[in-house]
Design an enzyme around this catalytic site. Structure first.
Site, mmCIF file in Angstrom:
data_model
loop_
_atom_site.group_PDB
_atom_site.id
_atom_site.type_symbol
_atom_site.label_atom_id
_atom_site.label_comp_id
_atom_site.label_asym_id
_atom_site.label_seq_id
_atom_site.Cartn_x
_atom_site.Cartn_y
_atom_site.Cartn_z
ATOM 1 C CG HIS A 1 -1.880 1.127 1.254
ATOM 2 N ND1 HIS A 1 -2.875 1.272 0.314
ATOM 3 C CD2 HIS A 1 -2.018 2.188 2.106
ATOM 4 C CE1 HIS A 1 -3.588 2.360 0.575
ATOM 5 N NE2 HIS A 1 -3.088 2.926 1.666
ATOM 6 N N GLY B 1 -6.922 3.456 2.633
ATOM 7 C CA GLY B 1 -7.959 3.745 1.656
ATOM 8 C C GLY B 1 -7.435 4.410 0.406
ATOM 9 C CG ASP C 1 -5.187 -0.105 2.881
ATOM 10 O OD1 ASP C 1 -4.752 -0.990 2.139
ATOM 11 O OD2 ASP C 1 -5.826 0.880 2.455
#
Length: 237
Positions: free
Chosen positions: A74, A83, A109
């Site tokens: 991420h 997000g 996440d």
């Protein structure tokens, strides 16, 4: 040989997918880009699921299939900016920018952290510049960490649920609409505009006299040459 199912669709996802395919120790069984393809993992039962740029929440029954782990890369310094649009919010909110490799769980996440890398920002950064810097950091972090994952030489760290932030797609959409009558401090406005600057995409816009205008911005750090030119210009008047 380590069996992998790869989930991904974006540019850095393709870079990492190709890197994994070139490793003699890795067998990438499939690359999936849509949620309706996930059922194939029942047939493969890989050691790892690797997700880079997969925008869909993977259901628990799929996450339970790999014999080792399901990991996601991420582009934020978790737990900050979970997000959407993690290249935008550090420029607006001053939160840490970075990238994180983490174990996947039932929410976006929130899984245990495997490795992280901070990415520095400057006032001259735009959303596009930071996005590119985060992509490079993602590739570096993954390629540095993956050999340790293969050798089972990693430690997991829980995320701090009392800290961090989350942003949905609607938060970004709302951010793009500028109110011509709103009064803001100069830096607050500049932070918002530079975060939304991502050519060739039109993000920030303002409606004036019945017309819509799109707004991008460029900020340059002053150099000694700039100051010399300015002083020369002033002395000519």
């Amino acid at each position: 040989m380590t069996d992998i199912v790869f989930l991904g669709v974006n540019d850095v996802g393709m870079r990492i997918y190709e890197w994994l395919c070139q490793r003699d120790s890795v067998d990438v069984k499939a690359m999936l880009t849509e949620p309706d393809q996930l059922d194939i993992i029942h047939q493969i039962v890989p050691e790892f699921i690797v997700s880079v740029g997969f925008d869909h929440l993977v259901p628990p029954e799929i996450l339970s299939l790999p014999t080792e782990d399901s990991v996601n890369l991420h582009p934020s310094y978790l737990p900050y900016n979970r997000g959407k649009s993690p290249n935008v919010w550090p420029l607006i909110e001053g939160t840490p920018a970075g990238v994180t490799l983490h174990s996947m769980d039932t929410e976006f996440d929130t899984g245990d952290i495997i490795a992280q890398k901070r990415v520095e920002t400057e006032f001259s950064d735009t959303g596009k510049i930071l996005h590119q810097r985060l992509e490079d950091a993602q590739f570096e972090l993954f390629t540095q960490t993956w050999p340790e994952i293969e050798s089972n030489n990693i430690e997991y760290a829980s995320q701090d649920d009392s800290a961090g932030s989350y942003h949905a797609k609607d938060d970004f959409v709302e951010l793009c609409e500028l109110n011509a009558d709103e009064e803001l401090p100069v830096k607050t406005l500049l932070d918002r505009l530079r975060a939304l600057t991502f050519p060739p995409f039109d993000n920030a816009y303002v409606d004036v006299d019945g017309e819509r205008y799109y707004v991008d911005i460029e900020i340059r750090k002053a150099t000694d040459d700039d100051e010399t030119e300015t002083n020369g210009l002033l002395s000519s008047y």
